[in-house]
Design a protein around this motif. Structure first.
Motif, mmCIF file in Angstrom:
data_model
loop_
_atom_site.group_PDB
_atom_site.id
_atom_site.type_symbol
_atom_site.label_atom_id
_atom_site.label_comp_id
_atom_site.label_asym_id
_atom_site.label_seq_id
_atom_site.Cartn_x
_atom_site.Cartn_y
_atom_site.Cartn_z
ATOM 1 N N LEU A 117 0.819 -1.208 0.000
ATOM 2 C CA LEU A 117 0.000 0.000 0.000
ATOM 3 C C LEU A 117 0.859 1.267 0.000
ATOM 4 O O LEU A 117 1.898 1.325 0.659
ATOM 5 C CB LEU A 117 -0.910 0.007 1.226
ATOM 6 N N THR A 156 -2.562 5.897 0.597
ATOM 7 C CA THR A 156 -3.705 5.016 0.822
ATOM 8 C C THR A 156 -3.855 4.687 2.305
ATOM 9 O O THR A 156 -4.967 4.681 2.839
ATOM 10 C CB THR A 156 -3.522 3.714 0.022
ATOM 11 N N GLN A 157 -2.740 4.449 2.964
ATOM 12 C CA GLN A 157 -2.811 4.108 4.381
ATOM 13 C C GLN A 157 -3.315 5.296 5.194
ATOM 14 O O GLN A 157 -4.040 5.135 6.169
ATOM 15 C CB GLN A 157 -1.440 3.648 4.889
ATOM 16 N N TYR A 195 -9.982 1.618 1.009
ATOM 17 C CA TYR A 195 -9.520 0.449 0.278
ATOM 18 C C TYR A 195 -10.549 -0.060 -0.719
ATOM 19 O O TYR A 195 -10.585 -1.232 -1.044
ATOM 20 C CB TYR A 195 -9.145 -0.652 1.273
#
Lengths: 361, 361
Positions: free
Chosen positions: A148, A152-153, A158
């Motif tokens: 990832l 995104t984290q 997701y």
DNA sequence: AACTTCAACTAAAACGTTTTCGATAAATTT
DNA sequence: AAATTTATCGAAAACGTTTTAGTTGAAGTT
């Protein structure tokens, strides 16, 4: 042999007329069929040595195919079989030793199994990750392997991963994973790696153990910080937030380092990556302090820098290549036997402490 | 809007019946056509906003496509258009900072132009290079970017490259190139890089300037050695073969280093890569000599090691990322306007000397 | 002589698009 | 009213394979 001169001659004429430049165009089943006066299906079967075809025609076809270096068109086969023999790899950064190592493992295993690898770099950006993933998901690949992006984290979104898995495309996450995503994963025990490192410091008699880390939304950093804390508490050494130096990005600020070491007296440093550790070591050495006598260092990711630093940096090896191989193995297994029961595994690799000059032993 | 509930309902039924698992299978033009009671061609045109189609059907089709998240199948488009929008990159090693940097440049440019990148690693092996190339050449890619493996350069056999170019597949070679191959190339002026480095040594008053290199069959090493020699002769300093330490492989033998420095008295070292330079520096430092006072060092490839060595290693930057971007630019230009006249360019980038602590300034 | 069997081969559909060439009916022109 | 144009749409071929379901003619069986 079975090739008559006239046949070959006609063929050459046809092909040299099509283009005046000497382009050897790729030959297809249709061409072979036409030249040999048989049907396309016969050619296809003859080349696969099918029992359906007479041995003399098989020989004729195979000889012709070899002579003109026939190779089947991958795209056509992909369309027919709905199998591309490609796997998509999406990583945050390619100029990063750990990811590169993992990639090598993936590539090696995949290649041995007849798969090619399409790489996309997300550049730590959520948007790029989504775009690349959607692009590849439209038929270009049979499965994904990815880590990832930090974007995104941070965003904690997701949906793009879910869409892909809902379409039945296998996905294996490595290193930077997320709890909520239902898929196979392969990670190292980051917490234990940090725990072991800190435990070693304590055994060596260190008391004021610092941690250099990045922001918590990176899953691995979070795990490592947890292991650091756990080891301190388990050994009866207080956990002191002041001993944690947190960099807001990968851009290293020398000022932050200086401020930190001026403010806090430390005798050991655990760093979540090589770069932070090397910067720390340089600063300490510039102040005339000795490594490891005055301060010990241990850094995550056993890369080039650890190996070639002076003194060598004791490192927590993440076994990237092995991680890549395992990820590829899991993925290809899923691709080739797409059983209906959805069971997901998480493989946890054990980190290894590589001792070098930055710690006493 | 134009979607009736019944239509959508029927569709869902069909699709949930096909698989008992909740798989959202990819939808195709045919599905849309069937559900909406129009032809495939109408759907295709409607989605492209063709003037041929009435505005109400266009809206119906577009709405339906959006609702069911229709995305065209890349493979089918590739087969139809004979264009994959993939470029193949073959490099000797991915865990190598320079190649990685070039790759980033390629990936960045290609991605911006809507191309994906398929990477294959030749592992410095001729055979792997050939296999990978032939595999990708069968329709998987629109063009190649590559650096020759050392195995290929040693064998001096470029038939696989010729075959590919004769098929009309564009090829761009970078860094590790060969004279005999007719194709576009992008390299740095290795000779000049070495020349400038040696010239700097001489200006700094160095007299016994060593060269650490690999075997000559690597084109870049050969060029660098030539620049080294030229600079010495141009400045009236004798060229002495004894001052050249040649490693037979990338495996560093500490013995060879020790023998060399024990035998020859040198006051400056030019190395064709970082690793050799770092090893040399470590040995020199272990002998209690000072860098740069007693011995100066300059190394090719401005990578992580140069930056983080102590002292920092003065380096000849190869501008890998830029090289990658240029290679990709040339390739994509060739792919998209495949003009018949075969003209090939060779772009030569100028190296830059990055001065750090390993030389005086 | 009528049948089955078999070997050797082919036609055609299918994969999912794009695109050319019609076809149809309505609208416009003469 | 007849001829022409225009707007919409569809059939079919094509890309290069694989594979199913025939087809053909000859050989063997009763």
């Amino acid at each position: 042999m079975y090739l008559t001169n006239t046949n070959a001659f006609v063929f050459l004429i046809v092909y040299s007329l099509e283009k005046n430049s000497p382009l050897k165009r790729k030959i297809t089943l249709k061409h072979i069929a036409r030249e040999l006066g048989v049907s396309i299906s016969t050619v296809s079967k003859a080349l696969k040595n099918s029992e359906e075809i007479g041995s003399d025609t098989k020989e004729r076809v195979q000889a012709f195919a070899k002579l003109y270096n026939y190779k089947p068109n991958n795209i056509a086969i992909s369309l027919k079989n709905k199998r591309t023999k490609n796997i998509g790899v999406i990583i945050p950064d390619i100029v990063h030793h750990f990811f590169t190592t993992v990639f090598r493992g993936i590539e090696k295993y995949a290649n041995a199994k007849g798969y090619n690898v399409i790489v996309c770099v997300s550049d730590e950006s959520f948007d790029k990750e989504v775009i690349n993933m959607e692009l590849l998901a439209n038929g270009s690949i049979d499965g994904f392997i990815m880590a990832l992006s930090s974007g995104t984290q941070l965003k904690n979104d997701y949906n793009h991963l879910k869409e892909v898995t809902e379409q039945g495309i296998p996905l294996v996450l490595f290193d930077r994973v997320a709890e909520d995503i239902l898929c196979d994963k392969v990670i190292i025990n980051d917490r234990k790696g940090a725990y072991n490192a800190v435990t070693k410091f304590i055994k060596d008699g260190r008391k004021r153990i610092a941690l250099i880390t990045s922001e918590d939304y990176i899953s691995v950093s979070r795990e490592r910080a947890a292991g650091y804390k756990e080891a301190l508490l388990d050994n009866g050494i207080g956990y002191n937030e002041d001993l944690i130096l947190k960099f807001p990005s990968m851009e290293i600020s020398e000022n932050l380092i200086e401020d930190f070491f001026e403010r806090e007296k430390v005798d050991a440093v655990l760093s979540v990556n090589e770069i932070f550790a090397i910067h720390g070591m340089r600063y300490i050495q510039s102040k005339g302090l000795k490594i490891p006598k005055d301060i010990s260092f241990i850094g995550f990711t056993d890369g080039l820098l650890s190996k070639y630093a002076s003194p060598g940096l004791t490192a927590i090896a993440q076994h990237g290549e092995q991680m890549g191989e395992i990820a590829a193995e899991i993925l290809i297994e899923k691709i080739e036997n797409d059983m209906e029961e959805e069971t997901y595994v998480t493989r946890v690799l054990e980190p290894t402490l590589i001792e070098r000059g930055s710690t006493v032993n």
